[in-house]
Design a protein around this motif. Structure first.
Motif, PDB file in Angstrom:
ATOM      1  N   THR A   8      -1.890  -4.889 -13.735  1.00  0.00           N
ATOM      2  CA  THR A   8      -1.170  -3.624 -13.782  1.00  0.00           C
ATOM      3  C   THR A   8      -1.534  -2.832 -12.539  1.00  0.00           C
ATOM      4  OG1 THR A   8      -1.146  -3.611 -16.195  1.00  0.00           O
ATOM      5  CG2 THR A   8      -0.781  -1.498 -15.083  1.00  0.00           C
ATOM      6  N   VAL A   9      -0.510  -2.403 -11.817  1.00  0.00           N
ATOM      7  CA  VAL A   9      -0.693  -1.636 -10.591  1.00  0.00           C
ATOM      8  C   VAL A   9      -0.297  -0.199 -10.879  1.00  0.00           C
ATOM      9  CG1 VAL A   9       0.011  -1.381  -8.187  1.00  0.00           C
ATOM     10  CG2 VAL A   9      -0.163  -3.666  -9.204  1.00  0.00           C
ATOM     11  N   ARG A  10      -1.208   0.738 -10.591  1.00  0.00           N
ATOM     12  CA  ARG A  10      -0.951   2.165 -10.800  1.00  0.00           C
ATOM     13  C   ARG A  10      -1.193   2.901  -9.491  1.00  0.00           C
ATOM     14  NH1 ARG A  10      -3.707   0.921 -15.665  1.00  0.00           N
ATOM     15  NH2 ARG A  10      -2.365   1.298 -17.450  1.00  0.00           N
ATOM     16  N   GLY A  11      -0.394   3.946  -9.272  1.00  0.00           N
ATOM     17  CA  GLY A  11      -0.618   4.735  -8.072  1.00  0.00           C
ATOM     18  C   GLY A  11       0.324   5.920  -7.979  1.00  0.00           C
ATOM     19  N   ASP A  12      -0.169   6.992  -7.380  1.00  0.00           N
ATOM     20  CA  ASP A  12       0.627   8.199  -7.210  1.00  0.00           C
ATOM     21  C   ASP A  12       1.810   8.000  -6.274  1.00  0.00           C
ATOM     22  OD1 ASP A  12      -1.073   9.544  -8.910  1.00  0.00           O
ATOM     23  OD2 ASP A  12      -2.295  10.375  -7.296  1.00  0.00           O
ATOM     24  N   LEU A  13       1.748   6.992  -5.400  1.00  0.00           N
ATOM     25  CA  LEU A  13       2.847   6.751  -4.466  1.00  0.00           C
ATOM     26  C   LEU A  13       3.966   5.907  -5.080  1.00  0.00           C
ATOM     27  CD1 LEU A  13       0.878   6.123  -1.155  1.00  0.00           C
ATOM     28  CD2 LEU A  13       2.001   8.212  -1.920  1.00  0.00           C
ATOM     29  N   LEU A  14       3.790   5.459  -6.310  1.00  0.00           N
ATOM     30  CA  LEU A  14       4.824   4.676  -6.989  1.00  0.00           C
ATOM     31  C   LEU A  14       5.797   5.633  -7.674  1.00  0.00           C
ATOM     32  CD1 LEU A  14       2.613   1.882  -8.552  1.00  0.00           C
ATOM     33  CD2 LEU A  14       3.986   1.754  -6.471  1.00  0.00           C
ATOM     34  N   VAL A  15       6.606   6.305  -6.856  1.00  0.00           N
ATOM     35  CA  VAL A  15       7.485   7.361  -7.372  1.00  0.00           C
ATOM     36  C   VAL A  15       8.923   6.892  -7.551  1.00  0.00           C
ATOM     37  CG1 VAL A  15       6.060   9.220  -6.454  1.00  0.00           C
ATOM     38  CG2 VAL A  15       7.860   8.240  -5.033  1.00  0.00           C
ATOM     39  N   GLU A  16       9.266   5.737  -7.035  1.00  0.00           N
ATOM     40  CA  GLU A  16      10.622   5.214  -7.174  1.00  0.00           C
ATOM     41  C   GLU A  16      10.773   4.548  -8.538  1.00  0.00           C
ATOM     42  OE1 GLU A  16      12.924   5.632  -4.683  1.00  0.00           O
ATOM     43  OE2 GLU A  16      11.365   6.732  -3.593  1.00  0.00           O
ATOM     44  N   ARG A  17      12.011   4.385  -8.997  1.00  0.00           N
ATOM     45  CA  ARG A  17      12.258   3.683 -10.263  1.00  0.00           C
ATOM     46  C   ARG A  17      11.990   2.187 -10.139  1.00  0.00           C
ATOM     47  NH1 ARG A  17      17.780   6.646 -12.170  1.00  0.00           N
ATOM     48  NH2 ARG A  17      16.816   8.683 -12.476  1.00  0.00           N
ATOM     49  N   GLN A  18      12.213   1.672  -8.933  1.00  0.00           N
ATOM     50  CA  GLN A  18      11.926   0.272  -8.652  1.00  0.00           C
ATOM     51  C   GLN A  18      11.214   0.186  -7.318  1.00  0.00           C
ATOM     52  OE1 GLN A  18      15.646  -1.934  -8.746  1.00  0.00           O
ATOM     53  NE2 GLN A  18      15.129  -2.670 -10.783  1.00  0.00           N
ATOM     54  N   VAL A  19      10.327  -0.795  -7.206  1.00  0.00           N
ATOM     55  CA  VAL A  19       9.643  -1.050  -5.938  1.00  0.00           C
ATOM     56  C   VAL A  19       9.853  -2.519  -5.581  1.00  0.00           C
ATOM     57  CG1 VAL A  19       7.918   0.756  -6.215  1.00  0.00           C
ATOM     58  CG2 VAL A  19       7.434  -1.515  -7.096  1.00  0.00           C
ATOM     59  N   HIS A  20       9.752  -2.806  -4.302  1.00  0.00           N
ATOM     60  CA  HIS A  20       9.863  -4.190  -3.833  1.00  0.00           C
ATOM     61  C   HIS A  20       8.448  -4.736  -3.689  1.00  0.00           C
ATOM     62  CE1 HIS A  20      12.628  -6.981  -1.364  1.00  0.00           C
ATOM     63  NE2 HIS A  20      11.718  -7.675  -1.999  1.00  0.00           N
ATOM     64  N   VAL A  21       8.190  -5.851  -4.340  1.00  0.00           N
ATOM     65  CA  VAL A  21       6.852  -6.439  -4.359  1.00  0.00           C
ATOM     66  C   VAL A  21       6.887  -7.818  -3.703  1.00  0.00           C
ATOM     67  CG1 VAL A  21       4.970  -7.245  -5.825  1.00  0.00           C
ATOM     68  CG2 VAL A  21       6.255  -5.201  -6.469  1.00  0.00           C
ATOM     69  N   ARG A  58       2.006  -6.769  -1.162  1.00  0.00           N
ATOM     70  CA  ARG A  58       2.594  -5.678  -0.384  1.00  0.00           C
ATOM     71  C   ARG A  58       3.672  -5.045  -1.247  1.00  0.00           C
ATOM     72  NH1 ARG A  58       3.016  -7.456   5.117  1.00  0.00           N
ATOM     73  NH2 ARG A  58       0.899  -6.693   5.099  1.00  0.00           N
ATOM     74  N   ILE A  59       3.590  -3.722  -1.412  1.00  0.00           N
ATOM     75  CA  ILE A  59       4.504  -2.988  -2.278  1.00  0.00           C
ATOM     76  C   ILE A  59       5.219  -1.943  -1.439  1.00  0.00           C
ATOM     77  CG2 ILE A  59       4.670  -1.524  -4.320  1.00  0.00           C
ATOM     78  CD1 ILE A  59       1.731  -2.735  -4.935  1.00  0.00           C
ATOM     79  N   LYS A  60       6.549  -1.968  -1.469  1.00  0.00           N
ATOM     80  CA  LYS A  60       7.335  -0.974  -0.748  1.00  0.00           C
ATOM     81  C   LYS A  60       7.952  -0.028  -1.770  1.00  0.00           C
ATOM     82  CE  LYS A  60       8.165  -3.576   3.377  1.00  0.00           C
ATOM     83  NZ  LYS A  60       9.065  -3.835   4.470  1.00  0.00           N
ATOM     84  N   SER A  61       7.575   1.248  -1.662  1.00  0.00           N
ATOM     85  CA  SER A  61       8.054   2.286  -2.563  1.00  0.00           C
ATOM     86  C   SER A  61       8.571   3.435  -1.713  1.00  0.00           C
ATOM     87  CB  SER A  61       6.917   2.764  -3.469  1.00  0.00           C
ATOM     88  OG  SER A  61       7.337   3.831  -4.289  1.00  0.00           O
ATOM     89  N   GLY A  62       9.886   3.575  -1.630  1.00  0.00           N
ATOM     90  CA  GLY A  62      10.460   4.614  -0.783  1.00  0.00           C
ATOM     91  C   GLY A  62      10.077   4.373   0.664  1.00  0.00           C
ATOM     92  N   ASN A  63       9.498   5.391   1.311  1.00  0.00           N
ATOM     93  CA  ASN A  63       9.058   5.279   2.705  1.00  0.00           C
ATOM     94  C   ASN A  63       7.627   4.786   2.833  1.00  0.00           C
ATOM     95  OD1 ASN A  63      11.521   6.210   3.702  1.00  0.00           O
ATOM     96  ND2 ASN A  63      10.893   8.334   3.473  1.00  0.00           N
ATOM     97  N   HIS A  64       6.992   4.435   1.725  1.00  0.00           N
ATOM     98  CA  HIS A  64       5.592   4.022   1.724  1.00  0.00           C
ATOM     99  C   HIS A  64       5.465   2.512   1.549  1.00  0.00           C
ATOM    100  CE1 HIS A  64       4.366   8.192   1.364  1.00  0.00           C
ATOM    101  NE2 HIS A  64       5.260   8.318   0.404  1.00  0.00           N
ATOM    102  N   THR A  65       4.483   1.927   2.216  1.00  0.00           N
ATOM    103  CA  THR A  65       4.123   0.525   2.018  1.00  0.00           C
ATOM    104  C   THR A  65       2.654   0.476   1.652  1.00  0.00           C
ATOM    105  OG1 THR A  65       5.757  -0.230   3.627  1.00  0.00           O
ATOM    106  CG2 THR A  65       4.000  -1.763   3.062  1.00  0.00           C
ATOM    107  N   LEU A  66       2.365  -0.119   0.508  1.00  0.00           N
ATOM    108  CA  LEU A  66       1.003  -0.237   0.004  1.00  0.00           C
ATOM    109  C   LEU A  66       0.590  -1.695   0.053  1.00  0.00           C
ATOM    110  CD1 LEU A  66       1.823   1.765  -3.216  1.00  0.00           C
ATOM    111  CD2 LEU A  66       0.790   2.708  -1.157  1.00  0.00           C
ATOM    112  N   THR A  67      -0.652  -1.947   0.362  1.00  0.00           N
ATOM    113  CA  THR A  67      -1.173  -3.311   0.385  1.00  0.00           C
ATOM    114  C   THR A  67      -2.423  -3.373  -0.484  1.00  0.00           C
ATOM    115  OG1 THR A  67      -0.346  -3.584   2.631  1.00  0.00           O
ATOM    116  CG2 THR A  67      -1.960  -5.184   1.874  1.00  0.00           C
TER     117      THR A  67
END
Length: 73
Positions: A8-21, A58-67
């Motif tokens: 389970t991945v949690r984070g404040d930057l996960l604000v989109e309804r869907q993210v690309h993983v 690598r997770i792309k959420s809006g303008n953010h990329t998380l690794t």
């Protein structure tokens, strides 16, 4: 972490309804490329088909990329 069947991945930057993983093996092989639904700033990845080892996600959420580094046992 480490994980066995799911992560389970949690984070404040996960604000989109869907993210690309994207999930890569430690040798750089892409094993997962999908859009994932986010609920309450989190989502779950099923890891039952993954072999034991270290993975780079690598997770792309809006303008953010998380690794993140994940370990499957």
């Amino acid at each position: 972490q480490p994980a066995k069947d799911f992560i389970t991945v949690r984070g404040d930057l996960l604000v989109e309804r869907q993210v690309h993983v994207y999930v890569y093996t430690s040798t750089g092989v892409l094993i997962q490329d999908e859009m994932v639904r986010v609920e309450d700033n989190s989502f779950t990845l099923v890891t039952t088909a993954w072999e034991r080892g270290v993975y780079l996600t690598r997770i792309k959420s809006g303008n953010h990329t998380l690794t993140a580094r994940m370990v499957k046992y």
